[in-house]
Design an enzyme around this catalytic site. Structure first.
Site, PDB file in Angstrom:
ATOM      1  CG  ASP A  32      -2.024   1.012   1.147  1.00  0.00           C
ATOM      2  OD1 ASP A  32      -3.187   0.610   1.055  1.00  0.00           O
ATOM      3  OD2 ASP A  32      -1.720   2.229   1.160  1.00  0.00           O
ATOM      4  CG  ASN A  88     -12.053  -0.422   3.935  1.00  0.00           C
ATOM      5  OD1 ASN A  88     -12.494  -0.867   4.983  1.00  0.00           O
ATOM      6  ND2 ASN A  88     -10.882   0.165   3.840  1.00  0.00           N
ATOM      7  CD  GLU A  96      -8.066   6.534  -1.155  1.00  0.00           C
ATOM      8  OE1 GLU A  96      -7.146   6.821  -1.925  1.00  0.00           O
ATOM      9  OE2 GLU A  96      -7.893   6.320   0.067  1.00  0.00           O
ATOM     10  CB  VAL A  97      -9.071   2.277  -4.842  1.00  0.00           C
ATOM     11  CG1 VAL A  97      -8.804   1.741  -6.238  1.00  0.00           C
ATOM     12  CG2 VAL A  97      -8.037   3.334  -4.454  1.00  0.00           C
ATOM     13  CG  HIS A 101      -8.567  -2.468  -2.361  1.00  0.00           C
ATOM     14  ND1 HIS A 101      -9.536  -1.764  -3.049  1.00  0.00           N
ATOM     15  CD2 HIS A 101      -8.394  -1.827  -1.186  1.00  0.00           C
ATOM     16  CE1 HIS A 101      -9.923  -0.739  -2.324  1.00  0.00           C
ATOM     17  NE2 HIS A 101      -9.253  -0.756  -1.176  1.00  0.00           N
ATOM     18  CG  MET A 102      -7.891  -9.033   1.687  1.00  0.00           C
ATOM     19  SD  MET A 102      -7.931 -10.838   1.520  1.00  0.00           S
ATOM     20  CE  MET A 102      -6.193 -11.162   1.207  1.00  0.00           C
ATOM     21  CG  HIS A 103      -6.717  -2.664   3.172  1.00  0.00           C
ATOM     22  ND1 HIS A 103      -5.923  -1.552   2.989  1.00  0.00           N
ATOM     23  CD2 HIS A 103      -7.920  -2.350   2.636  1.00  0.00           C
ATOM     24  CE1 HIS A 103      -6.620  -0.612   2.389  1.00  0.00           C
ATOM     25  NE2 HIS A 103      -7.844  -1.060   2.159  1.00  0.00           N
TER      26      HIS A 103
HETATM   27  P1  DGP Z   1      -9.659   1.786   0.600  1.00  0.00           P
HETATM   28  O1  DGP Z   1     -10.079   2.884   1.551  1.00  0.00           O
HETATM   29  O2  DGP Z   1      -9.914   0.440   1.188  1.00  0.00           O
HETATM   30  O3  DGP Z   1     -10.275   1.967  -0.782  1.00  0.00           O
HETATM   31  O4  DGP Z   1      -8.089   1.910   0.474  1.00  0.00           O
HETATM   32  C1  DGP Z   1      -7.417   2.197  -0.715  1.00  0.00           C
HETATM   33  C2  DGP Z   1      -5.943   2.037  -0.438  1.00  0.00           C
HETATM   34  O5  DGP Z   1      -5.261   2.094  -1.682  1.00  0.00           O
HETATM   35  C3  DGP Z   1      -5.324   3.130   0.443  1.00  0.00           C
HETATM   36  O6  DGP Z   1      -4.824   2.514   1.636  1.00  0.00           O
HETATM   37  C4  DGP Z   1      -4.198   3.709  -0.370  1.00  0.00           C
HETATM   38  C5  DGP Z   1      -4.014   2.704  -1.493  1.00  0.00           C
HETATM   39  N1  DGP Z   1      -3.646   3.285  -2.772  1.00  0.00           N
HETATM   40  C6  DGP Z   1      -4.322   4.250  -3.451  1.00  0.00           C
HETATM   41  N2  DGP Z   1      -3.704   4.527  -4.605  1.00  0.00           N
HETATM   42  C7  DGP Z   1      -2.615   3.714  -4.662  1.00  0.00           C
HETATM   43  C8  DGP Z   1      -1.586   3.531  -5.626  1.00  0.00           C
HETATM   44  O7  DGP Z   1      -1.527   4.163  -6.676  1.00  0.00           O
HETATM   45  N3  DGP Z   1      -0.635   2.605  -5.328  1.00  0.00           N
HETATM   46  C9  DGP Z   1      -0.659   1.870  -4.168  1.00  0.00           C
HETATM   47  N4  DGP Z   1       0.326   0.983  -3.985  1.00  0.00           N
HETATM   48  N5  DGP Z   1      -1.625   1.999  -3.252  1.00  0.00           N
HETATM   49  C10 DGP Z   1      -2.587   2.923  -3.494  1.00  0.00           C
END
Ligand code: DGP
Length: 119
Positions: A32, A88, A96-97, A101-103
């Site tokens: 991340d 999320n 946000e994205v 995606h799994m954190h």
């Molecule tokens: P969420 O709130 O679950 O949608 O978290 C999105 C996550 O994605 C946030 O922790 C930051 C990460 N993120 C956003 N843009 C990028 C990117 O361009 N590259 C990487 N590696 N992570 C990103």
């Protein structure tokens, strides 16, 4: 299958850089960009799926792989004594994205409370 404007699709296609830790036919895992724990990985399906609301049987191989890999990936980054996975979803879930995606969050010390209400 792929969304030209989606940031995680661009990472999957290699159009923008990421610190990758795993790639196979179904999923990609990378660090991340804004880590919230000593270990903070994102594991994404290679196919574009906006949210878990949009998931169906066709996504089971990728989603199964994401979970099946979590322990190996966490341990490989040094989180050998526990970790969290967070998916999320949507506005209430602070997604946000909009590409599933799994954190994978971990580190040497216990993490804080699971849920904190944002002010
Ligand atoms: P969420 O709130 O679950 O949608 O978290 C999105 C996550 O994605 C946030 O922790 C930051 C990460 N993120 C956003 N843009 C990028 C990117 O361009 N590259 C990487 N590696 N992570 C990103």
């Amino acid at each position: 299958m792929t969304d030209p404007s989606c940031i995680f699709c661009k990472i999957v296609r290699g159009e923008i850089p990421a610190k990758k830790v795993h790639e196979d036919e179904h999923v990609l895992a990378f660090h991340d960009v804004r880590p919230q724990a000593p270990v903070h990985l994102l594991v994404v399906p290679k196919q574009h799926v906006a949210t878990l609301y949009d998931a169906g049987a066709a996504h089971e191989p990728a989603f199964g792989r994401m979970l099946a890999l979590a322990g190996e990936l966490a341990r490989g980054q040094g989180a050998a004594d526990g970790f969290r996975v967070i998916l999320n979803t949507g506005r209430v879930g602070h997604q946000e994205v909009y590409h599933v995606h799994m954190h994978v969050l971990g580190g040497p010390e216990p993490l804080g409370p699971m849920l904190q209400r944002r002010k």
